[in-house]
Design a protein around this motif. Structure first.
Motif, PDB file in Angstrom:
ATOM      1  N   PRO A   1     -25.629 -23.812  13.847  1.00  0.00           N
ATOM      2  CA  PRO A   1     -24.900 -22.867  13.031  1.00  0.00           C
ATOM      3  C   PRO A   1     -25.766 -22.713  11.529  1.00  0.00           C
ATOM      4  O   PRO A   1     -26.310 -23.642  11.180  1.00  0.00           O
ATOM      5  CB  PRO A   1     -23.653 -23.508  12.725  1.00  0.00           C
TER       6      PRO A   1
ATOM      7  N   ALA B   1     -22.996 -32.507  19.154  1.00  0.00           N
ATOM      8  CA  ALA B   1     -22.062 -31.439  19.388  1.00  0.00           C
ATOM      9  C   ALA B   1     -21.279 -31.141  18.183  1.00  0.00           C
ATOM     10  O   ALA B   1     -20.720 -30.052  17.816  1.00  0.00           O
ATOM     11  CB  ALA B   1     -21.252 -31.699  20.661  1.00  0.00           C
ATOM     12  N   LEU B   2     -21.068 -32.494  17.370  1.00  0.00           N
ATOM     13  CA  LEU B   2     -20.332 -32.188  16.326  1.00  0.00           C
ATOM     14  C   LEU B   2     -20.835 -31.254  15.066  1.00  0.00           C
ATOM     15  O   LEU B   2     -20.370 -30.360  14.488  1.00  0.00           O
ATOM     16  CB  LEU B   2     -19.909 -33.394  15.472  1.00  0.00           C
TER      17      LEU B   2
ATOM     18  N   ARG C   1     -31.617 -29.226  20.021  1.00  0.00           N
ATOM     19  CA  ARG C   1     -30.856 -28.249  19.799  1.00  0.00           C
ATOM     20  C   ARG C   1     -31.318 -27.408  18.546  1.00  0.00           C
ATOM     21  O   ARG C   1     -30.653 -26.579  17.966  1.00  0.00           O
ATOM     22  CB  ARG C   1     -29.351 -28.688  19.371  1.00  0.00           C
TER      23      ARG C   1
ATOM     24  N   CYS D   1     -23.040 -28.871  15.965  1.00  0.00           N
ATOM     25  CA  CYS D   1     -23.386 -27.694  16.528  1.00  0.00           C
ATOM     26  C   CYS D   1     -22.044 -26.701  16.297  1.00  0.00           C
ATOM     27  O   CYS D   1     -22.235 -25.660  15.945  1.00  0.00           O
ATOM     28  CB  CYS D   1     -23.719 -27.617  17.877  1.00  0.00           C
ATOM     29  N   GLU D   2     -20.879 -27.472  16.527  1.00  0.00           N
ATOM     30  CA  GLU D   2     -19.569 -26.803  16.411  1.00  0.00           C
ATOM     31  C   GLU D   2     -19.270 -26.574  15.274  1.00  0.00           C
ATOM     32  O   GLU D   2     -18.640 -25.702  15.050  1.00  0.00           O
ATOM     33  CB  GLU D   2     -18.724 -27.628  17.312  1.00  0.00           C
ATOM     34  N   ASP D   3     -19.556 -27.401  14.169  1.00  0.00           N
ATOM     35  CA  ASP D   3     -19.269 -27.428  12.605  1.00  0.00           C
ATOM     36  C   ASP D   3     -17.711 -27.046  12.515  1.00  0.00           C
ATOM     37  O   ASP D   3     -17.167 -25.846  12.312  1.00  0.00           O
ATOM     38  CB  ASP D   3     -20.175 -26.186  12.201  1.00  0.00           C
ATOM     39  N   ILE D   4     -16.958 -28.233  12.653  1.00  0.00           N
ATOM     40  CA  ILE D   4     -15.603 -27.976  12.682  1.00  0.00           C
ATOM     41  C   ILE D   4     -14.981 -28.763  11.436  1.00  0.00           C
ATOM     42  O   ILE D   4     -14.680 -30.077  11.522  1.00  0.00           O
ATOM     43  CB  ILE D   4     -14.844 -28.638  13.941  1.00  0.00           C
TER      44      ILE D   4
ATOM     45  N   ASP E   1     -28.042 -22.537  19.082  1.00  0.00           N
ATOM     46  CA  ASP E   1     -26.941 -23.331  18.935  1.00  0.00           C
ATOM     47  C   ASP E   1     -27.028 -23.763  17.442  1.00  0.00           C
ATOM     48  O   ASP E   1     -25.646 -24.422  17.088  1.00  0.00           O
ATOM     49  CB  ASP E   1     -27.349 -24.901  19.533  1.00  0.00           C
TER      50      ASP E   1
END
Ligand code: NDP
Length: 247
Positions: free
Chosen positions: A6, A223-224, A32, A226-229, A4
């Motif tokens: 990154p 989630a923020l 995570r 993990c997703e790395d946006i 999970d």
């Protein structure tokens, strides 16, 4: 380390991780696969800690304590890739009787801390090639709440600080997001939710009819990371069961 995580976001410092939402965020990040810096006044770990945690004593109103904890965690973890500014304080006082010391205490704990922790994290995030700052604001940042002038002002300030960091630090690969929860059952509002009248009021007032729980916020924050946006920056994300938008 779990899949999970990154490559860019590995070590995350969380302020006020001793209990409540901060503890939930720390546990969820560790679950995570992140290395979590638990920055708290007590310097311990949250109950049920499983995973990789590095605890540091940190009072977010004390500039030298913040610097020592942020630098110490970055060194111990081999870098710093994100921070969660969660520590917070709510003190109710009628506006007509509000003392400057209460106002300053709430502003220092909730808002000045975000400025100082983020500032001290900045060189480490730059050294890591960028990273994320997640602030815990409140859905009270844009409403008027009786007896809560200090808290509301501090949370509005967090949203403003988030926007400034997003704009100024984008060039370094740093993105900043403000998470603004609605009512979440924790120590902060234990007394408030102890009354049946409050529960009944919320049933009428909120589309979901109930307060949120700590994992609601913890999962969003994790989630923020993990997703790395990075394109998502400067914004305030409300997580309140639709309460603030309900008519
Ligand atoms: P709690 O009262 O349960 O926990 C507050 C946390 O902040 C504790 O870990 C406490 O540490 C820490 N803290 C307070 N002052 C300091 C300080 N000077 N230095 C370091 N840590 C400090 O609150 P919540 O978990 O409910 O709140 C967490 C965040 O979420 C806050 O920013 C709050 O404003 C925000 N929020 C909460 C909502 C809710 O309904 N619960 C709604 C919207 C936002 P210690 O154990 O040492 O006291």
């Amino acid at each position: 380390m779990s899949n999970d995580v990154p490559g860019k976001c590995r070590a995350i410092a969380v302020t006020g991780s001793s209990r409540g939402i901060g503890a939930g965020i720390a546990l969820e990040l560790a679950r995570r696969g992140f290395t979590v810096g638990c920055l708290s006044r007590g310097g311990g770990l949250p109950d049920g800690a499983e995973g990789t945690f590095i605890p540091f004593t940190c009072d977010v109103t004390d500039e030298s304590s913040i610097k020592a904890a942020v630098d110490g965690f970055a060194k111990a973890a081999g870098g710093l890739h994100g921070v969660v500014n969660n520590a917070g304080l709510l003190v109710e006082q009628k506006s007509a009787e509000l003392s400057l010391s209460t106002f300053n205490e709430v502003m220092a704990t909730n808002a000045a801390s975000v400025m100082m922790v983020s500032r001290d994290a900045f060189p480490h995030l730059v050294a890591a090639g960028g990273g994320g700052i997640v602030n815990i604001g409140s859905f009270w940042d844009k409403v008027g709440v009786s007896r809560n002038l200090s808290y509301c002002a501090s949370k509005a300030a967090i949203a403003a600080i988030t926007r400034c960091h997003a704009v100024e630090w984008a060039r370094y690969g740093i993105h900043a997001i403000n998470i603004a929860p609605g009512y979440i059952e924790t120590d902060m509002n234990q007394e408030f939710f102890a009354s049946d009248a409050t529960k009944e009021w919320l049933k009428q007032r909120s589309p979901l009819g109930r307060p949120g729980v700590v994992p609601d916020v913890a999962k969003l924050v994790a989630a923020l990371f993990c997703e790395d946006i990075p394109f998502l920056t400067g914004e305030t994300i409300y997580i309140d069961g639709g309460q603030a938008i309900a008519q």
